[in-house]
Design a protein around this motif. Structure first.
Motif, mmCIF file in Angstrom:
data_model
loop_
_atom_site.group_PDB
_atom_site.id
_atom_site.type_symbol
_atom_site.label_atom_id
_atom_site.label_comp_id
_atom_site.label_asym_id
_atom_site.label_seq_id
_atom_site.Cartn_x
_atom_site.Cartn_y
_atom_site.Cartn_z
ATOM 1 N N PHE A 38 -23.679 -3.879 2.333
ATOM 2 C CA PHE A 38 -24.673 -2.887 1.916
ATOM 3 C C PHE A 38 -23.959 -1.690 1.309
ATOM 4 O O PHE A 38 -22.809 -1.417 1.626
ATOM 5 C CB PHE A 38 -25.494 -2.393 3.126
ATOM 6 C CG PHE A 38 -26.419 -3.425 3.687
ATOM 7 C CD1 PHE A 38 -27.690 -3.594 3.191
ATOM 8 C CD2 PHE A 38 -25.999 -4.238 4.722
ATOM 9 C CE1 PHE A 38 -28.543 -4.550 3.707
ATOM 10 C CE2 PHE A 38 -26.833 -5.209 5.258
ATOM 11 C CZ PHE A 38 -28.109 -5.364 4.745
ATOM 12 N N SER A 39 -24.675 -0.975 0.450
ATOM 13 C CA SER A 39 -24.156 0.282 -0.064
ATOM 14 C C SER A 39 -25.278 1.320 -0.068
ATOM 15 O O SER A 39 -25.438 2.066 0.884
ATOM 16 C CB SER A 39 -23.554 0.095 -1.459
ATOM 17 O OG SER A 39 -22.981 1.294 -1.898
ATOM 18 N N CYS A 40 -26.114 1.332 -1.132
ATOM 19 C CA CYS A 40 -27.122 2.392 -1.264
ATOM 20 C C CYS A 40 -28.248 2.298 -0.238
ATOM 21 O O CYS A 40 -28.812 3.295 0.165
ATOM 22 C CB CYS A 40 -27.724 2.367 -2.660
ATOM 23 S SG CYS A 40 -28.831 0.957 -2.964
ATOM 24 N N ARG A 41 -28.632 1.091 0.124
ATOM 25 C CA ARG A 41 -29.760 0.832 1.042
ATOM 26 C C ARG A 41 -31.091 1.342 0.483
ATOM 27 O O ARG A 41 -32.005 1.650 1.247
ATOM 28 C CB ARG A 41 -29.496 1.432 2.424
ATOM 29 C CG ARG A 41 -28.297 0.798 3.105
ATOM 30 C CD ARG A 41 -27.895 1.506 4.368
ATOM 31 N NE ARG A 41 -26.741 0.837 4.956
ATOM 32 C CZ ARG A 41 -26.813 0.045 6.025
ATOM 33 N NH1 ARG A 41 -27.950 -0.138 6.625
ATOM 34 N NH2 ARG A 41 -25.738 -0.540 6.475
ATOM 35 N N SER A 42 -31.186 1.454 -0.818
ATOM 36 C CA SER A 42 -32.428 1.975 -1.403
ATOM 37 C C SER A 42 -32.797 1.272 -2.708
ATOM 38 O O SER A 42 -33.349 1.899 -3.609
ATOM 39 C CB SER A 42 -32.282 3.481 -1.637
ATOM 40 O OG SER A 42 -31.221 3.738 -2.524
ATOM 41 N N ALA A 43 -32.471 -0.005 -2.836
ATOM 42 C CA ALA A 43 -32.860 -0.798 -4.012
ATOM 43 C C ALA A 43 -32.305 -0.235 -5.314
ATOM 44 O O ALA A 43 -32.983 -0.235 -6.337
ATOM 45 C CB ALA A 43 -34.381 -0.961 -4.084
ATOM 46 N N SER A 44 -31.062 0.272 -5.273
ATOM 47 C CA SER A 44 -30.466 0.834 -6.478
ATOM 48 C C SER A 44 -29.204 0.108 -6.949
ATOM 49 O O SER A 44 -28.946 0.059 -8.146
ATOM 50 C CB SER A 44 -30.093 2.303 -6.248
ATOM 51 O OG SER A 44 -31.232 3.055 -5.965
ATOM 52 N N CYS A 45 -28.401 -0.415 -6.024
ATOM 53 C CA CYS A 45 -27.063 -0.891 -6.413
ATOM 54 C C CYS A 45 -26.923 -2.409 -6.517
ATOM 55 O O CYS A 45 -26.058 -2.897 -7.234
ATOM 56 C CB CYS A 45 -26.016 -0.348 -5.445
ATOM 57 S SG CYS A 45 -26.088 -1.086 -3.791
ATOM 58 N N GLY A 46 -27.681 -3.157 -5.778
ATOM 59 C CA GLY A 46 -27.576 -4.620 -5.812
ATOM 60 C C GLY A 46 -26.511 -5.201 -4.902
ATOM 61 O O GLY A 46 -26.329 -6.421 -4.855
ATOM 62 N N THR A 47 -25.811 -4.374 -4.150
ATOM 63 C CA THR A 47 -24.758 -4.862 -3.246
ATOM 64 C C THR A 47 -25.288 -5.869 -2.228
ATOM 65 O O THR A 47 -24.599 -6.818 -1.868
ATOM 66 C CB THR A 47 -24.109 -3.667 -2.506
ATOM 67 O OG1 THR A 47 -23.602 -2.757 -3.469
ATOM 68 C CG2 THR A 47 -22.994 -4.129 -1.578
ATOM 69 N N CYS A 48 -26.510 -5.679 -1.783
ATOM 70 C CA CYS A 48 -27.074 -6.517 -0.718
ATOM 71 C C CYS A 48 -27.861 -7.710 -1.256
ATOM 72 O O CYS A 48 -28.658 -8.292 -0.526
ATOM 73 C CB CYS A 48 -27.980 -5.673 0.172
ATOM 74 S SG CYS A 48 -29.473 -5.142 -0.709
ATOM 75 N N HIS A 49 -27.610 -8.083 -2.503
ATOM 76 C CA HIS A 49 -28.311 -9.224 -3.104
ATOM 77 C C HIS A 49 -28.026 -10.477 -2.274
ATOM 78 O O HIS A 49 -26.872 -10.796 -2.003
ATOM 79 C CB HIS A 49 -27.794 -9.398 -4.533
ATOM 80 C CG HIS A 49 -28.690 -10.171 -5.435
ATOM 81 N ND1 HIS A 49 -28.252 -10.687 -6.632
ATOM 82 C CD2 HIS A 49 -29.999 -10.520 -5.337
ATOM 83 C CE1 HIS A 49 -29.242 -11.304 -7.235
ATOM 84 N NE2 HIS A 49 -30.319 -11.222 -6.476
ATOM 85 N N ALA A 82 -31.381 -7.499 0.734
ATOM 86 C CA ALA A 82 -31.403 -7.413 2.195
ATOM 87 C C ALA A 82 -31.791 -6.022 2.676
ATOM 88 O O ALA A 82 -32.277 -5.862 3.793
ATOM 89 C CB ALA A 82 -30.049 -7.816 2.770
ATOM 90 N N CYS A 83 -31.596 -4.990 1.839
ATOM 91 C CA CYS A 83 -31.961 -3.634 2.279
ATOM 92 C C CYS A 83 -33.459 -3.373 2.148
ATOM 93 O O CYS A 83 -33.940 -2.341 2.628
ATOM 94 C CB CYS A 83 -31.167 -2.578 1.525
ATOM 95 S SG CYS A 83 -31.655 -2.338 -0.204
ATOM 96 N N GLN A 84 -34.185 -4.271 1.499
ATOM 97 C CA GLN A 84 -35.614 -4.051 1.271
ATOM 98 C C GLN A 84 -36.504 -5.088 1.955
ATOM 99 O O GLN A 84 -37.686 -4.827 2.197
ATOM 100 C CB GLN A 84 -35.917 -4.079 -0.237
ATOM 101 C CG GLN A 84 -35.172 -3.033 -1.025
ATOM 102 C CD GLN A 84 -35.545 -1.617 -0.613
ATOM 103 O OE1 GLN A 84 -36.697 -1.236 -0.644
ATOM 104 N NE2 GLN A 84 -34.553 -0.846 -0.186
HETATM 105 S S1 FES Z 1 -27.770 -1.857 -0.603
HETATM 106 FE FE1 FES Z 1 -28.055 -1.202 -2.657
HETATM 107 S S2 FES Z 1 -29.715 -2.429 -3.332
HETATM 108 FE FE2 FES Z 1 -29.541 -2.957 -1.227
#
Ligand code: FES
Length: 101
Positions: A38-49, A82-84
């Protein structure tokens, strides 16, 4: 009670957890220290794809912010953030694999 299997990868080994009820997938990931980054945890970065290998019906449908980023990431109907994502209550098996960049 849903069972969630997180497939192993370079971040960590596979893990199978039984969750008492539904809830935010990010909270479940944090609690069980699963191999999903995870990184941003707000649907911005795509790390948690993630790729949902099995049991997509155990996840509530994506909301607008998640859908918008999935479109940008080129995700198909088997991928989520995964963050959403929210896990529904109820029995079943959900199998998830991180889509590591
Ligand atoms: S942690 Fe960045 S989009 Fe989910």
């Amino acid at each position: 009670m849903p069972k969630i299997e997180f497939l192993g990868n370079s971040i960590g080994p596979a893990k199978v957890v039984d969750v008492e009820s539904g809830g935010e997938l990010v909270d479940i990931c944090d609690h069980y220290l699963v191999p999903i980054p995870f990184s941003c945890r707000s649907a911005s970065c795509g790390t948690c794809h993630i790729e949902v290998v099995e049991g997509a019906g155990l996840l509530a449908p994506p909301e607008e912010a998640e859908e918008e980023l999935l479109d940008i990431l080129g995700g198909d109907s088997t991928t989520r953030l995964a963050c959403q994502a929210r896990v529904k209550a109820g029995p079943g098996l959900l199998r998830i694999r991180a889509k590591l960049g």
